[in-house]
Design a protein around this motif. Structure first.
Motif, short mmCIF file in Angstrom:
data_model
loop_
_atom_site.label_atom_id
_atom_site.label_comp_id
_atom_site.label_asym_id
_atom_site.label_seq_id
_atom_site.Cartn_x
_atom_site.Cartn_y
_atom_site.Cartn_z
N ALA A 142 3.06 5.81 -2.90
CA ALA A 142 4.24 6.55 -3.41
C ALA A 142 4.11 6.79 -4.91
O ALA A 142 4.39 7.89 -5.41
N LEU A 143 3.65 5.75 -5.62
CA LEU A 143 3.47 5.90 -7.08
C LEU A 143 2.44 6.98 -7.40
O LEU A 143 2.62 7.79 -8.30
N LEU A 144 1.39 6.96 -6.60
CA LEU A 144 0.32 7.93 -6.81
C LEU A 144 0.84 9.35 -6.55
O LEU A 144 0.56 10.28 -7.31
N ALA A 145 1.62 9.48 -5.49
CA ALA A 145 2.19 10.79 -5.18
C ALA A 145 3.09 11.24 -6.32
O ALA A 145 3.07 12.41 -6.73
N GLU A 146 3.87 10.30 -6.86
CA GLU A 146 4.75 10.64 -8.00
C GLU A 146 3.91 11.12 -9.18
O GLU A 146 4.22 12.12 -9.83
N ALA A 147 2.83 10.38 -9.44
CA ALA A 147 1.96 10.74 -10.57
C ALA A 147 1.35 12.13 -10.36
O ALA A 147 1.05 12.83 -11.32
N ASN A 148 1.17 12.51 -9.11
CA ASN A 148 0.60 13.84 -8.80
C ASN A 148 1.69 14.91 -8.64
O ASN A 148 1.45 15.96 -8.07
N ASN A 149 2.89 14.58 -9.07
CA ASN A 149 4.03 15.50 -8.99
C ASN A 149 4.37 15.90 -7.56
O ASN A 149 4.93 16.96 -7.33
N ASP A 150 4.01 15.04 -6.61
CA ASP A 150 4.35 15.33 -5.22
C ASP A 150 5.64 14.57 -4.89
O ASP A 150 5.62 13.50 -4.25
N ALA A 151 6.76 15.13 -5.33
CA ALA A 151 8.03 14.41 -5.21
C ALA A 151 8.41 14.17 -3.75
O ALA A 151 8.87 13.07 -3.39
N SER A 152 8.19 15.18 -2.88
CA SER A 152 8.63 14.98 -1.49
C SER A 152 7.73 13.97 -0.78
O SER A 152 8.20 13.14 -0.01
N GLY A 153 6.41 14.02 -1.09
CA GLY A 153 5.49 13.03 -0.51
C GLY A 153 5.88 11.63 -0.96
O GLY A 153 5.93 10.69 -0.16
N ALA A 154 6.20 11.50 -2.25
CA ALA A 154 6.57 10.18 -2.79
C ALA A 154 7.85 9.69 -2.11
O ALA A 154 7.95 8.53 -1.71
N ALA B 82 0.85 -1.20 0.00
CA ALA B 82 0.00 0.00 0.00
C ALA B 82 0.89 1.25 0.00
O ALA B 82 0.60 2.23 -0.71
N LEU B 83 1.98 1.20 0.77
CA LEU B 83 2.88 2.36 0.79
C LEU B 83 3.49 2.58 -0.59
O LEU B 83 3.62 3.73 -1.05
N CYS B 84 3.86 1.49 -1.25
CA CYS B 84 4.44 1.63 -2.59
C CYS B 84 3.43 2.24 -3.56
O CYS B 84 3.77 3.11 -4.36
N HIS B 85 2.19 1.78 -3.49
CA HIS B 85 1.16 2.32 -4.38
C HIS B 85 0.91 3.79 -4.07
O HIS B 85 0.75 4.61 -4.99
#
Ligand SMILES: C[S@@+](CC[C@H](N)C(=O)[O-])C[C@H]1O[C@@H](n2cnc3c(N)ncnc32)[C@H](O)[C@@H]1O
Length: 430
Positions: A401-413, A396-399
């Motif tokens: 992280a991917l979602l955060a990356e897709a939302n351009n939230d680099a620090s969250g990811a 779930a954490l990995c998913h």
């Protein structure tokens, strides 16, 4: 472990639950008119063993599954042929299930303009039924789950009834054979393959079997070759002599001996866990090997991985059913999700939650289902609920992280990846 479980484990390496094995034995007893399970096991023949194995394998696959691996492989093949233009590159797909993976390899390389004379794919699976299906080259709807189906128009011909047959130009690039990875005869094939695909098999093995399987794969792969694994399998390879490549979501690996010398560490970047070999001397295929880079944590593909057992789709469990039935509901939900039956999968999750309102796994699967149906916000909510209930839920954490990356939230990811990496490290240590 029951004698039947041990027997099947010895034959396949698969770590099978008692329920799955009992169901398979019952099925075969009916077919062979055996008086009881003991009698059935006593009369076991190699042919009967093959029939029994067919009932416990998970032959789930589809064309272009986790497509980044094929893109990374194509770059590697191109680079190899760039330096040695006349070369024949040997590619191994094991397990190949019904042939979807090796045919995808052939289609992708053909589309990339790689001449047929420059590559050959060997494909093995333990299941003779799978190999026969692969050789027939005929596929129905389930094999075509990729969003972009342009490849079907290019490389298939309609076979009627909604089925499609792979064209001969692709078929001739792949040789199929029945084979058990754990019994692979290495005498003539040590270092033989430039590329190995071994995806979604080790997840069904226990630790000693995983180690043995990786030993075989390591021997089959050329020292300067590349191996592609399933996302959840990358950490096991890292523990047994491989270094991950930093190609996004390809889950590619190199033999440790082939990785370049150590590169500078980037502080606070997520890393491969401690028990894995020393911090990744990662190499991006897209960039020169000498560039300093970090190795990303293995991240899951967007689609759920195959279910953990070949549990048939189970009916809704009665209230107060035992935990095994509840686990069956989740296994069935995963299977339905893989088959694309989102509604039924969702119902199984909800039925499970009715009995176990704090089931993190059910929320995790609901997240996957929402992601599959393009509802990322809902998916995020479910995965957050999952990690609220089970803070160390790695997938779930990995998913997230991917979602955060897709939302351009680099620090969250990055924070989510770092948290997942810590959890992975802790799990390995224990
Ligand atoms: C989930 S499929 C993976 C197919 C493909 N690599 C993919 O990722 O789509 C797993 C396959 O492993 C095969 N299998 C199980 N144990 C095996 C073994 N010991 N050696 C070779 N194949 C095995 C099963 O028959 C099944 O077809």
């Amino acid at each position: 472990m029951t004698p039947a479980q041990s027997l099947l484990r010895a034959a396949t390496g698969l770590n099978l639950s008692k329920a799955v094995v009992d169901r398979a034995i019952k099925n075969r007893m009916e077919q062979t008119a055996a008086a009881d399970a003991e009698a059935y096991l006593r009369q076991m023949t190699p042919e009967e063993m093959t029939a029994l194995v067919e009932l416990v394998v998970v032959p789930e696959s589809w064309f272009y599954r986790d497509p980044q691996a094929f893109a990374a492989m194509t770059e590697f093949v191109r680079a190899r042929l760039g330096t040695e233009p006349g070369r024949l590159l040997r590619i191994l797909s094991i397990p190949c299930a019904g042939g979807e993976e090796p045919y995808t390899i052939a289609m992708v390389l053909t589309d990339a303009g790689i001449p047929a004379a420059n590559f050959m794919v060997d494909a093995f699976d333990i299941s003779p039924t799978c190999v026969a299906r692969a050789k027939s080259g005929i596929y129905g709807r389930n094999a075509f789950r990729a969003q972009d189906l342009a490849f079907r128009d290019l490389h298939f011909t309609s076979a009627g009834d909604g089925d499609y047959r792979v064209n001969d130009s692709i078929r001739q690039q792949v040789r199929f054979k029945q084979g058990n990875l754990l019994e692979f005869d290495l005498s003539a094939r040590t270092g033989y393959y430039d590329v190995v695909f071994c995806r979604n098999l080790l997840i069904y093995f226990d630790k000693p079997t995983t180690k043995a399987a990786i030993g075989k794969l390591r021997a089959l792969l050329a020292d300067d070759g590349q191996l592609f694994a399933g996302y959840a399998e990358v950490p096991s390879f890292c523990q047994h002599g491989f270094t991950p490549l930093s190609y996004n979501q390809a889950f590619g690996l190199l033999k440790d001996s082939a990785a370049p010398a150590k590169l500078p560490r980037v502080p606070h970047a997520p890393r491969v866990p401690a028990k894995a070999p020393p911090p990744p001397a990662a190499r991006s295929i897209a960039s020169p090997p000498s560039l300093p880079t970090t190795t990303p944590l293995p991240l899951p593909p967007l689609r759920s991985r195959a279910p953990a057992t070949r549990q048939a789709v189970t009916p809704t469990a009665a209230p107060g059913a035992p935990p095994a039935a509840a686990a069956d509901l989740l296994a069935a939900a995963r299977r339905l999700a893989d088959l694309g039956d989102v509604k039924a999968a969702e119902k199984h999750c909800r039925d499970h939650l009715a009995q176990h309102p704090e089931s993190a796994e059910a929320y995790f699967i609901l997240g996957l289902l929402n992601e599959l149906t393009n509802k990322p916000k809902m998916a995020e909510d479910y995965w957050k609920r999952c990690i609220y209930l089970q803070p160390d839920h790695y997938e779930a954490l990995c998913h997230l992280a991917l979602l955060a990356e897709a939302n351009n939230d680099a620090s969250g990811a990055a924070a989510l990846k770092a948290r997942a990496a810590r959890i992975y490290k802790r799990q390995q240590a224990s």
